[in-house]
Write a protein that holds these residues in place. Structure first.
Motif, PDB file in Angstrom:
ATOM      1  N   SER A 145     -16.394-111.813 -41.356  1.00 29.97           N
ATOM      2  CA  SER A 145     -15.768-110.937 -42.346  1.00 29.97           C
ATOM      3  C   SER A 145     -16.103-109.489 -42.019  1.00 29.97           C
ATOM      4  O   SER A 145     -16.912-109.206 -41.142  1.00 29.97           O
ATOM      5  CB  SER A 145     -16.272-111.276 -43.754  1.00 29.97           C
ATOM      6  N   THR A 146     -15.476-108.603 -42.771  1.00 29.82           N
ATOM      7  CA  THR A 146     -15.806-107.191 -42.613  1.00 29.82           C
ATOM      8  C   THR A 146     -16.038-106.607 -44.005  1.00 29.82           C
ATOM      9  O   THR A 146     -16.487-107.336 -44.887  1.00 29.82           O
ATOM     10  CB  THR A 146     -14.739-106.469 -41.766  1.00 29.82           C
ATOM     11  N   LYS A 151     -11.626-101.089 -43.687  1.00 26.77           N
ATOM     12  CA  LYS A 151     -10.280-100.785 -44.182  1.00 26.77           C
ATOM     13  C   LYS A 151     -10.037 -99.277 -44.210  1.00 26.77           C
ATOM     14  O   LYS A 151      -8.929 -98.809 -43.994  1.00 26.77           O
ATOM     15  CB  LYS A 151     -10.164-101.360 -45.605  1.00 26.77           C
ATOM     16  N   ASN A 152     -11.092 -98.522 -44.462  1.00 25.50           N
ATOM     17  CA  ASN A 152     -10.921 -97.091 -44.713  1.00 25.50           C
ATOM     18  C   ASN A 152     -11.324 -96.183 -43.557  1.00 25.50           C
ATOM     19  O   ASN A 152     -11.397 -94.968 -43.720  1.00 25.50           O
ATOM     20  CB  ASN A 152     -11.714 -96.711 -45.972  1.00 25.50           C
ATOM     21  N   THR A 153     -11.636 -96.776 -42.415  1.00 27.99           N
ATOM     22  CA  THR A 153     -11.941 -95.978 -41.216  1.00 27.99           C
ATOM     23  C   THR A 153     -11.251 -96.654 -40.032  1.00 27.99           C
ATOM     24  O   THR A 153     -10.560 -97.657 -40.197  1.00 27.99           O
ATOM     25  CB  THR A 153     -13.459 -95.967 -40.917  1.00 27.99           C
ATOM     26  N   VAL A 183      -8.852-103.719 -37.459  1.00 29.13           N
ATOM     27  CA  VAL A 183      -7.652-104.529 -37.209  1.00 29.13           C
ATOM     28  C   VAL A 183      -7.654-105.746 -38.146  1.00 29.13           C
ATOM     29  O   VAL A 183      -6.634-106.093 -38.749  1.00 29.13           O
ATOM     30  CB  VAL A 183      -7.597-104.987 -35.724  1.00 29.13           C
ATOM     31  N   PHE A 184      -8.802-106.362 -38.290  1.00 21.23           N
ATOM     32  CA  PHE A 184      -8.981-107.542 -39.155  1.00 21.23           C
ATOM     33  C   PHE A 184      -8.588-107.197 -40.596  1.00 21.23           C
ATOM     34  O   PHE A 184      -7.811-107.916 -41.232  1.00 21.23           O
ATOM     35  CB  PHE A 184     -10.458-107.933 -39.062  1.00 21.23           C
ATOM     36  N   ALA A 185      -9.100-106.067 -41.092  1.00 18.41           N
ATOM     37  CA  ALA A 185      -8.792-105.657 -42.471  1.00 18.41           C
ATOM     38  C   ALA A 185      -7.307-105.327 -42.604  1.00 18.41           C
ATOM     39  O   ALA A 185      -6.664-105.680 -43.596  1.00 18.41           O
ATOM     40  CB  ALA A 185      -9.650-104.454 -42.858  1.00 18.41           C
ATOM     41  N   ASP A 186      -6.764-104.675 -41.581  1.00 13.02           N
ATOM     42  CA  ASP A 186      -5.351-104.292 -41.625  1.00 13.02           C
ATOM     43  C   ASP A 186      -4.435-105.522 -41.662  1.00 13.02           C
ATOM     44  O   ASP A 186      -3.337-105.475 -42.203  1.00 13.02           O
ATOM     45  CB  ASP A 186      -5.030-103.430 -40.394  1.00 13.02           C
ATOM     46  N   MET A 393     -17.324 -93.120 -46.094  1.00 15.16           N
ATOM     47  CA  MET A 393     -16.495 -93.898 -45.160  1.00 15.16           C
ATOM     48  C   MET A 393     -16.033 -95.191 -45.835  1.00 15.16           C
ATOM     49  O   MET A 393     -14.884 -95.608 -45.690  1.00 15.16           O
ATOM     50  CB  MET A 393     -17.294 -94.262 -43.901  1.00 15.16           C
ATOM     51  N   ALA A 394     -16.951 -95.828 -46.553  1.00 15.80           N
ATOM     52  CA  ALA A 394     -16.607 -97.101 -47.206  1.00 15.80           C
ATOM     53  C   ALA A 394     -15.499 -96.905 -48.232  1.00 15.80           C
ATOM     54  O   ALA A 394     -14.631 -97.764 -48.394  1.00 15.80           O
ATOM     55  CB  ALA A 394     -17.842 -97.697 -47.867  1.00 15.80           C
TER      56      ALA A 394
END
Ligand code: SF4
Lengths: 671, 65
Positions: A145-146, A151-153, A183-186, A393-394
């Protein structure tokens, strides 16, 4: 995979690259649905009796480099994926449903869940999903997971879990480099979960179990005997490197300006040794190096976990240098807190550290100021400022959002929006190919400048770490010797990624009779063991030379993949001058005797009456020329053109003269 | 008496790491040694005195990292 593909690409990174090559087009961008995340364990991955045999290799098109990135990560996912029946996982497309993908090797099914209400950060999410899917056996679960930072960087990482039976918790390691987590979050994936039951020496179905047992026992026992006499990685991980690098002027401080600081021992092994919670810390079963240490009952001073007891996985050397010394921070607590939040938010500690260091230098140089940073005074050493940037960043807010774009994009934003000087930023922005440098100083090691600059994915030291051979021991003084090292070492190190292995057991614990061998840096006794290991598992009779050939195939293929994506030429192997020599007068004067001596004795320059600025310019000219000469020597050794492109003879020799590769080479003038 | 990578070696007052390496005549080029829990690197070999009863470990470090 058909037999030919299997023989050519071996597995692990090789399979990933082949799948990705067939999925994307030269125009594909990192956030296009057809971009893929590929994960593979390799043929040796999942062997519990051979040290360091549980790595997953992850590839994708990177948001920061726009071409292929690969990362080698511990945790149980890759082996569990393989035992469930898959040599590689290829994730394509996108969803808006926060999907959890469950690969259940025990019940032989795959399920996709739409999720709501799950924790956002990796720390809690890993624990929650482990418990949910465990059915009473948490060791049978591995979660990928991330977190919100991904997602935001553009510098998101992936966390791969392994279950720590003694401490009763999911621990994790990171596939950090190049924004794979982003990429995973996107793609809208919340998590991947793999489930498998017992693992024994038979689970990976070795062709010759008794040969495997023999060689595994030799390597395993040697580590148990020698690690306590050498670097004690089982006790202190890689933290010993901090003071060793510092003493040799190799520990980056203040955005790679210097390699040494008097306060470095404050973040060295003597401080972390008592903080690490003793116990078995193998990120894969049976690894006798067991170097993945952690700190229990840590209490963050900031952020959402402020005042709570948490367990922190780490820190390792790279995080200490990246989030500590390179920011001018020599407080061990801050380093641990940065480590914790980067992992939890899904941020790469190396890119986050190097990006913040660049922002701090720009602030100190007056290229940016408080109006740009949202009021943050980003001087080196500002611990709370660095932590605040990580929290921003988060959330994708404030100046942290800008820093989270990585150094290459920051340079563009600072120049365009804030009017900052491009030339100085080009010199001190520590990125190459769009990837932030990992944490070693290279100014005095030409070979390591090549180790970083010529690395396929960008400046990460996993391809070649030649600083001691080159600078400290002076084993490779000529261009030809450096080029030979920049051939053999990247090839051998690539092989670990093909097979699902960790490189640490190869050369971080060294046989006692190694010093009597003709090439001590290669640790040929271990290379021979690895050849036997490969033969015993796959049944394919293998020699040490075969291992290099296997890697050469995939290495050259990756270089050509870069070419296909618009990179992979000489101009893309450029590095910032901060990696080569002193940019500022302050840097030159701090090591004036060294630089003066080099100019006078090595370059035969009459320095009498020359100003510091003049000496910097002359030294720069010489050093940049040397780097170009090194490129020539390495390209030649690797069988590449002077533009850094594999030539026809090379692709034919390696059996990758596929029609589409020949066509591509032809369009680049190679025929 | 001190031990050096498991073997006993005679100790003498003021003995530095550089003295020890000369004395044992090891063919390897060491850049790092460990005295008990402390790491000593080559730039400090000449000025680091080894205490009596120490455990000294010669650390081969070449192409790690
Ligand atoms: S050596 Fe360390 S990082 Fe490598 S597999 Fe073993 S525990 Fe994991």
């Amino acid at each position: 995979m058909d037999a030919k593909t299997k023989e050519t690409f071996i597995g692990g990174k090789g399979y990933d690259l082949w799948l990705l090559w067939n999925a994307v087009k030269p125009t594909t961008k990192w956030n296009d649905p057809e971009n893929e995340i590929c994960i593979a364990a390799g043929p040796l991955g999942g062997t519990p009796i051979y040290p360091g045999s549980g790595k997953s290799i992850v590839t994708t098109l990177s948001p920061t480099t726009a071409t292929v990135i690969d990362s080698n990560v511990g945790g149980y996912f890759g082996p569990y994926l393989k035992f469930s029946g898959f040599d590689a996982l290829e994730i394509q497309g996108k969803t808006s449903n926060n999907v959890v993908i469950f690969i259940d090797g025990v019940d032989q099914k795959i399920q996709l869940f739409e999720s709501t209400g799950l924790p956002d950060d990796a720390y809690e999410l890993s624990a929650t999903l482990t418990e949910y899917f465990a059915a009473g056996k948490p060791r049978s679960i591995s979660v990928v997971s991330t977190g919100p930072g991904a997602k935001n960087t553009l510098i998101g990482c992936l966390n791969f879990t392994w279950y720590d039976v003694k401490r009763k918790r999911a621990r994790y390691k990171q596939a950090g480099r190049g924004g794979i987590g982003t990429v995973f979050a996107d793609k809208g994936i919340k998590a991947l979960v793999a489930r498998w039951d017992n693992v024994t020496a038979d689970t990976n179905n070795p062709a010759n179990k008794s040969a495997l047992k023999n060689v595994a026992k030799l390597h395993s026992r040697e580590i148990v005997e020698l690690d306590p006499k050498q670097n004690e990685m089982r006790r202190i991980g890689t933290t010993h490197l901090v003071t060793i690098m510092n003493d040799h002027d190799l520990l980056p401080t203040h955005n790679f300006r210097y390699g040494q600081h008097r306060e470095a021992p404050n973040i060295g092994q003597a401080v972390y040794r008592p903080l690490f919670d003793p116990g078995f810390d193998g990120c894969w079963m049976g690894c006798t190096v067991a170097c993945s240490h952690g700190i229990k009952d840590f209490v963050p001073l900031t952020g959402p976990y402020k005042g709570q007891n948490v367990f922190v996985d780490g820190p390792e050397y790279e995080t200490i240098a990246g989030c500590g010394s390179n920011l001018g921070i020599f407080d061990p607590h801050t380093v641990v807190e940065m480590n914790f939040y980067c992992d939890t938010y899904g941020l790469d500690t190396i890119s986050a550290g190097t990006a913040i260091a660049f922002a701090m230098e720009c602030y100190e140089l007056g290229l940016i100021n408080e109006t740009h940073t949202g009021g943050l005074r980003l001087n080196f050493g500002n611990r709370l400022g660095a932590l605040e940037l990580v929290h921003q960043m988060a959330k994708g807010e404030g100046f942290g959002h800008v820093v989270g774009q990585g150094v290459r994009k920051m340079k563009e934003i600072f120049a365009k929006d804030f009017g900052a000087d491009r030339k100085i930023m080009q010199d001190v922005g520590m990125e190459a190919k769009g990837l932030e440098f990992s944490e070693y100083m290279t100014k005095e090691s030409l070979a390591q400048q090549g180790g970083y600059g010529l690395a396929l994915k960008g400046p990460q030291h996993d391809e070649a770490w030649l600083i001691f051979m080159d600078m400290v021991h002076n084993f490779i003084p000529t261009f030809e010797q450096k080029a030979e090292a920049l051939h053999w070492f990247p090839m051998f190190r690539t092989w670990f990624g093909l097979c699902g292995l960790c490189k640490l057991p190869w050369n971080d614990i060294i046989p006692e009779d190694n010093k009597d061998t003709s090439e001590p840096a290669k640790i040929m006794k271990h290379v021979q063991w690895y050849a036997e290991y490969f033969s015993s598992v796959t049944g394919r009779k293998t020699t040490p030379d075969d291992l290099i050939k296997m890697s050469e195939v995939v290495y050259n293929f990756q270089r050509i993949f870069n070419l296909r994506m618009g990179f992979g030429r000489r101009e893309h192997d450029a590095i910032p001058y901060r990696a080569v020599g002193p940019v500022t007068e302050e840097e030159y004067l701090s090591r004036e005797e060294r630089y003066d001596k080099q100019l006078a004795e090595f370059h035969k320059v009459d320095i009498n009456g020359k100003s510091t600025a003049e000496k910097i310019a002359i030294l720069r000219q010489h050093r940049e020329e040397q780097y170009e000469k090194l490129k020539n020597a390495v390209y030649n050794r690797r069988g590449w053109s002077s533009d850094g492109i594999p030539n026809l003879k090379t692709v034919k020799r390696l059996g990758i003269d596929f029609p589409e590769i020949l066509e591509l080479l032809k369009t680049h003038g190679v025929a | 008496m001190i031990t050096v990578s498991g073997k006993s070696v005679c100790w003498r007052e003021g003995m530095t790491v550089a003295d020890l390496l000369k004395q044992i005549d090891d063919s390897q080029a060491y850049a790092v040694v460990r005295i008990n829990d402390s790491y000593v690197t080559r730039p400090n070999f000449g000025k680091t005195v080894i205490p009596d009863n120490s455990e000294v470990f010669l650390i081969p470090m070449i192409a790690g990292g």
